[in-house]
Scaffold this motif. Sequence first.
Motif, PDB file in Angstrom:
ATOM      1  N   ARG A 271      26.686  17.674 -26.527  1.00 33.80           N
ATOM      2  CA  ARG A 271      27.007  17.512 -25.097  1.00 33.80           C
ATOM      3  C   ARG A 271      25.906  17.332 -24.445  1.00 33.80           C
ATOM      4  O   ARG A 271      24.861  18.226 -24.515  1.00 33.80           O
ATOM      5  CB  ARG A 271      28.073  18.741 -24.476  1.00 33.80           C
ATOM      6  CG  ARG A 271      29.334  18.833 -25.117  1.00 33.80           C
ATOM      7  CD  ARG A 271      30.048  18.008 -24.140  1.00 33.80           C
ATOM      8  NE  ARG A 271      31.550  18.155 -24.412  1.00 33.80           N
ATOM      9  CZ  ARG A 271      32.486  17.227 -23.713  1.00 33.80           C
ATOM     10  NH1 ARG A 271      32.174  16.378 -22.859  1.00 33.80           N
ATOM     11  NH2 ARG A 271      33.681  17.179 -23.909  1.00 33.80           N
ATOM     12  N   ASN A 273      24.791  17.749 -20.436  1.00 29.81           N
ATOM     13  CA  ASN A 273      25.265  18.087 -19.043  1.00 29.81           C
ATOM     14  C   ASN A 273      24.232  17.641 -17.919  1.00 29.81           C
ATOM     15  O   ASN A 273      23.029  17.922 -17.791  1.00 29.81           O
ATOM     16  CB  ASN A 273      25.662  19.467 -18.745  1.00 29.81           C
ATOM     17  CG  ASN A 273      26.691  19.997 -19.808  1.00 29.81           C
ATOM     18  OD1 ASN A 273      27.636  19.237 -20.283  1.00 29.81           O
ATOM     19  ND2 ASN A 273      26.352  21.138 -20.595  1.00 29.81           N
ATOM     20  N   ARG A 277      28.791  17.265 -14.179  1.00 29.25           N
ATOM     21  CA  ARG A 277      29.311  16.147 -15.082  1.00 29.25           C
ATOM     22  C   ARG A 277      28.982  16.464 -16.356  1.00 29.25           C
ATOM     23  O   ARG A 277      27.998  17.272 -16.773  1.00 29.25           O
ATOM     24  CB  ARG A 277      29.019  14.555 -14.689  1.00 29.25           C
ATOM     25  CG  ARG A 277      29.642  14.179 -13.488  1.00 29.25           C
ATOM     26  CD  ARG A 277      29.210  12.768 -13.356  1.00 29.25           C
ATOM     27  NE  ARG A 277      29.814  12.094 -12.122  1.00 29.25           N
ATOM     28  CZ  ARG A 277      30.890  11.595 -11.903  1.00 29.25           C
ATOM     29  NH1 ARG A 277      31.618  11.475 -13.262  1.00 29.25           N
ATOM     30  NH2 ARG A 277      31.588  11.206 -10.914  1.00 29.25           N
ATOM     31  N   THR A 278      29.428  15.931 -17.523  1.00 28.25           N
ATOM     32  CA  THR A 278      29.195  16.185 -18.929  1.00 28.25           C
ATOM     33  C   THR A 278      29.669  14.929 -19.842  1.00 28.25           C
ATOM     34  O   THR A 278      30.598  14.145 -19.417  1.00 28.25           O
ATOM     35  CB  THR A 278      29.945  17.401 -19.556  1.00 28.25           C
ATOM     36  OG1 THR A 278      29.405  17.723 -20.888  1.00 28.25           O
ATOM     37  CG2 THR A 278      31.426  17.394 -19.753  1.00 28.25           C
TER      38      THR A 278
END
Length: 311
Positions: A271, A273, A277-278
């Motif tokens: 992920r 970030n 948001r991601t």
Amino acid sequence: MLAGAGLGAFAWGSLVERRQFTLRQVTVPVLAPGSEPIRVLHLSDLHMAPWQRDKQEWIRSLAALKPDLIVNTGDNLGHIDGISGVEHALEPFRGIPGVFVNGSNDFSGPQAKNPLKYFMGPSKNNDKAKHALDTDRLHDVFSSLGWTDLNNAASALDLNDTHLEFVGVDDPHIGRDRLELVTGAIDDLRADDPLSDESWPDPSEAGEDRPTLTIAVTHAPYQRVLNSFVNHGAQLILAGHTHGGQVCVPGFGALVTNCDIPRRQVKGLSRWNAGLRTSFLHVSAGLGTSIYAPVRFACPPEATILTLTAA
Ligand SMILES: [Fe+2]
């Protein structure tokens, strides 16, 4: 004793592992609920030299997987005469939609240099003119396959009832990314799209009739680029460049990333970030190496099938 072990490891990495082409399979739960899966073949860092027939044939064999989409994250050439090998390797994918961005090794070829410099910080190409590659001809090969140039550009495509928006940059490793163009490119894309609802590409906001996914593409995954992509609404980012560390330590992993992302994100799915948001981030360890550093250790050459599924 130690020298013998080192020589043995180098021989393995150079003669065996460097040619152990591996298909990785990853599931990414990123589509709107109820969506049909989309299979993406991620190719990167071919570094093709004319004599690398085994790599060309292995890439050709991937066409049997029948991917829905191909994403090529650059560094296709490893030799001034490598384009014919790239063309041969990719010919079976004709008819499958694709997108591509440049890596530095699509502009200038490899140079002989001390391989230990790789471990001392991001690499530099100091004599670009002397090693110039035929980038236009390479792009012609991709265009003839029907693939879309995403270098500092945006594009869209409908696949399996999902509306895919793409945004990409030219190689950040050599300062060719133009992040200031990303907003305008997305705005232009949506202005030309009669069905656009002008929402950010969140499946929950995009309307039941048209699930949307935004995919961002770069060769080198520098943090400034990943942050910009996430802030522009990317839900999946694909990158190459790192070679997964190329020479790794079993149990420890990559020693370097050749850019500024954390070592643990040097390859595979993670992920990214930025603010609130991601996005998913997939980094390919790629299929090649510089012909002047022909060794991989604990990091085999790879291509990846990403199966995008409903979240
Ligand atoms: Fe590369």
